[in-house]
Design an enzyme around this catalytic site. Structure first.
Site, short mmCIF file in Angstrom:
data_model
loop_
_atom_site.label_atom_id
_atom_site.label_comp_id
_atom_site.label_asym_id
_atom_site.label_seq_id
_atom_site.Cartn_x
_atom_site.Cartn_y
_atom_site.Cartn_z
N SER A 60 4.58 -6.11 -5.77
CA SER A 60 5.17 -6.00 -4.36
C SER A 60 5.80 -7.45 -4.29
CB SER A 60 4.22 -5.90 -3.42
OG SER A 60 4.45 -6.11 -2.31
N TYR A 119 -4.93 -7.66 0.17
CA TYR A 119 -4.33 -6.42 -0.54
C TYR A 119 -3.13 -7.25 -1.43
CZ TYR A 119 0.01 -3.80 -1.60
OH TYR A 119 1.40 -3.39 -1.81
N LYS A 126 -2.29 -7.89 -5.67
CA LYS A 126 -1.02 -7.84 -6.42
C LYS A 126 -0.79 -9.06 -7.33
CE LYS A 126 0.06 -3.73 -5.24
NZ LYS A 126 -0.59 -2.48 -6.39
C1 UD1 Z 1 4.07 -4.12 4.36
C2 UD1 Z 1 3.55 -5.14 3.54
C3 UD1 Z 1 3.50 -5.21 2.14
C4 UD1 Z 1 3.37 -3.79 1.65
C5 UD1 Z 1 4.39 -2.77 2.30
C6 UD1 Z 1 4.15 -1.41 1.84
C7 UD1 Z 1 2.83 -7.02 5.12
C8 UD1 Z 1 3.14 -8.52 5.44
N1 UD1 Z 1 3.69 -6.50 4.07
O1 UD1 Z 1 5.39 -4.39 4.22
O2 UD1 Z 1 2.73 -6.15 1.46
O3 UD1 Z 1 3.62 -3.94 0.24
O4 UD1 Z 1 4.11 -2.91 3.53
O5 UD1 Z 1 2.81 -0.87 2.51
O6 UD1 Z 1 2.06 -6.40 5.76
N2 UD1 Z 1 7.77 -2.72 11.95
C9 UD1 Z 1 8.12 -2.45 13.40
N3 UD1 Z 1 7.25 -1.42 13.94
C10 UD1 Z 1 6.30 -0.59 13.24
C11 UD1 Z 1 6.14 -0.72 11.93
C12 UD1 Z 1 6.87 -1.81 11.25
O7 UD1 Z 1 8.80 -2.97 13.95
O8 UD1 Z 1 5.65 0.32 13.97
C13 UD1 Z 1 8.67 -3.63 11.47
C14 UD1 Z 1 7.72 -4.81 10.81
O9 UD1 Z 1 7.46 -5.80 11.66
C15 UD1 Z 1 8.63 -5.23 9.72
C16 UD1 Z 1 9.32 -3.85 9.23
O10 UD1 Z 1 9.26 -3.07 10.31
O11 UD1 Z 1 9.55 -6.17 10.05
C17 UD1 Z 1 8.94 -3.31 7.91
O12 UD1 Z 1 7.51 -3.14 8.09
P1 UD1 Z 1 6.50 -2.13 7.27
O13 UD1 Z 1 7.12 -0.90 6.84
O14 UD1 Z 1 5.27 -2.32 7.66
O15 UD1 Z 1 6.70 -3.28 5.83
P2 UD1 Z 1 6.16 -4.68 5.44
O16 UD1 Z 1 5.55 -5.29 6.60
O17 UD1 Z 1 7.54 -5.29 5.17
#
Ligand code: UD1
Length: 342
Positions: free
Chosen positions: A125, A150, A154
């Site tokens: 990841s 987690y 990795k």
């Molecule tokens: C997360 C994990 C990563 C993991 C991946 C897949 C972290 C720091 N990273 O990535 O290790 O491999 O998930 O499971 O936790 N967001 C919103 N609202 C929401 C959900 C997300 O605004 O309800 C935003 C988050 O703040 C982020 C973006 O959307 O900026 C992507 O979020 P997400 O899909 O959870 O992925 P990551 O956090 O990038």
């Protein structure tokens, strides 16, 4: 040629099984069904016309795994997806994550060494990079201290594989995924998170269909053009294809080193707001959302430099963010229709 796909009924695993079958590989899946259902086998069969061989098996059950390998002597390569992946859960259950993600990895590698199996692909990841110093991020960027158990599994997983590759005649590739989203364009397989989705796109589709009331956007005060955080969202079908080319690189002995690492993303960053707006536009739906505070542990921006994968694997993402959001929405509608139907 037979390929073992562990965790092959999961989101990325199932799409990879389809791409392997499309290229003529025979696939055997093992999965403990902890985060997947048997319906996925039907979805795969609908797409490719071939029902892959499947065994329900937990990799922690060593005797059964040994028995499995004894019965499957003709495995040419292993793509190892089986792992727990919820960041929050890992903070509360670290030992489960270390046991589930690392003990099983070690055991599979031991089995490979004992049986002279050579070709191994690992799901890593971009989380190993932490908060990047430079963007886009290359494979040379330093690995930063992990923010969650987690993420640590990795990082440690990569180290275990690297060290093992030196000691044994095993070839391995770790693929560092950026943010996998979307679903198969057929609508027959896709992401099916249990409970409340933690990731952005499943939360978006579940909000649009009415299961969740409102999407919360975590922070609009980042140092990015629109203030929301930036990620490199990659269509799961593109991601799945990268596994096939990586495995073929090993099987054809085209690898340059016994252990290699590749970024697998699109090379393009999109903000949370861009994802929301693209989703609304491509699918012609309105999304209920509000801006809330930042989520702890989120990095402001990360996207991949994918030139190494392009040069060495001959692989490049072809599908767009719009494609992924259209396919994710099609999948969401399909599964909800199917549930109503039952
Ligand atoms: C997360 C994990 C990563 C993991 C991946 C897949 C972290 C720091 N990273 O990535 O290790 O491999 O998930 O499971 O936790 N967001 C919103 N609202 C929401 C959900 C997300 O605004 O309800 C935003 C988050 O703040 C982020 C973006 O959307 O900026 C992507 O979020 P997400 O899909 O959870 O992925 P990551 O956090 O990038």
């Amino acid at each position: 040629m037979k390929v073992l796909v562990t965790g092959g009924l999961g989101f990325i695993g199932s799409h990879t099984v389809v791409e392997l079958q499309n290229k003529g590989y025979e696939v055997v899946i093992i999965d403990n069904l902890s985060n997947a259902t048997l319906n996925v086998l039907d979805g795969i069969e609908k797409i490719t016309g071939i029902r892959p061989e499947f065994e329900k098996l937990d990799l922690r059950d060593k005797e059964k795994v040994i028995d499995f390998f004894n019965r499957h002597k003709n495995i040419e390569g292993i793509i190892h997806f089986a792992a727990s992946k919820a960041v929050n859960e890992s903070v509360n259950k670290p030992l489960l994550y270390y046991e589930n993600n690392l003990n099983t990895l070690i055991f599979i590698l031991q089995q490979m060494a004992e049986r002279s199996l050579q070709n191994f692909i690992f799901s890593s990841s971009c989380t190993v990079y932490g908060e990047p110093d430079e963007l886009p991020i290359t494979e040379q960027a330093p690995v930063k201290p992990a923010l969650s158990p987690y993420g640590n599994t990795k990082q440690i997983g990569e180290e275990i594989i690297r060290d093992n590759t030196k000691a044994h005649n095993i070839k391995s590739i770790a693929l560092r995924y950026f943010n996998p989203i979307g679903a198969h364009p057929s609508g027959y397989i896709g992401e099916l998170p249990r409970g409340v989705p933690q990731n952005l796109v499943p939360f978006v589709t579940q909000t649009a269909i009415g299961i969740r009331e409102q999407l919360q956007i975590f922070g609009n005060d980042y140092d990015t053009p629109d203030g929301t955080a930036i990620r490199d969202y990659i269509h799961v079908v593109d991601l799945a294809k990268s596994h096939v080319v990586a495995l073929e690189r090993l099987m054809n002995n085209n690898n340059k080193k016994a252990y290699e690492v590749f970024n697998i993303g699109t090379g393009q960053g999109s903000s949370v707001m861009e994802v929301v707006k693209s989703f609304e536009k491509i699918n012609n739906v309105k999304l209920n959302y509000k801006i809330v505070g930042r989520r702890e542990g989120d990095v402001p921006a990360i996207w991949a430099d994918t030139s190494l994968a392009e040069k060495e694997l001959g692989w490049k993402a072809e599908l767009t963010l719009d494609d992924a959001l259209r396919d994710a929405w099609k999948w969401e509608k399909n599964i909800r229709d199917a549930k109503n139907f039952k």
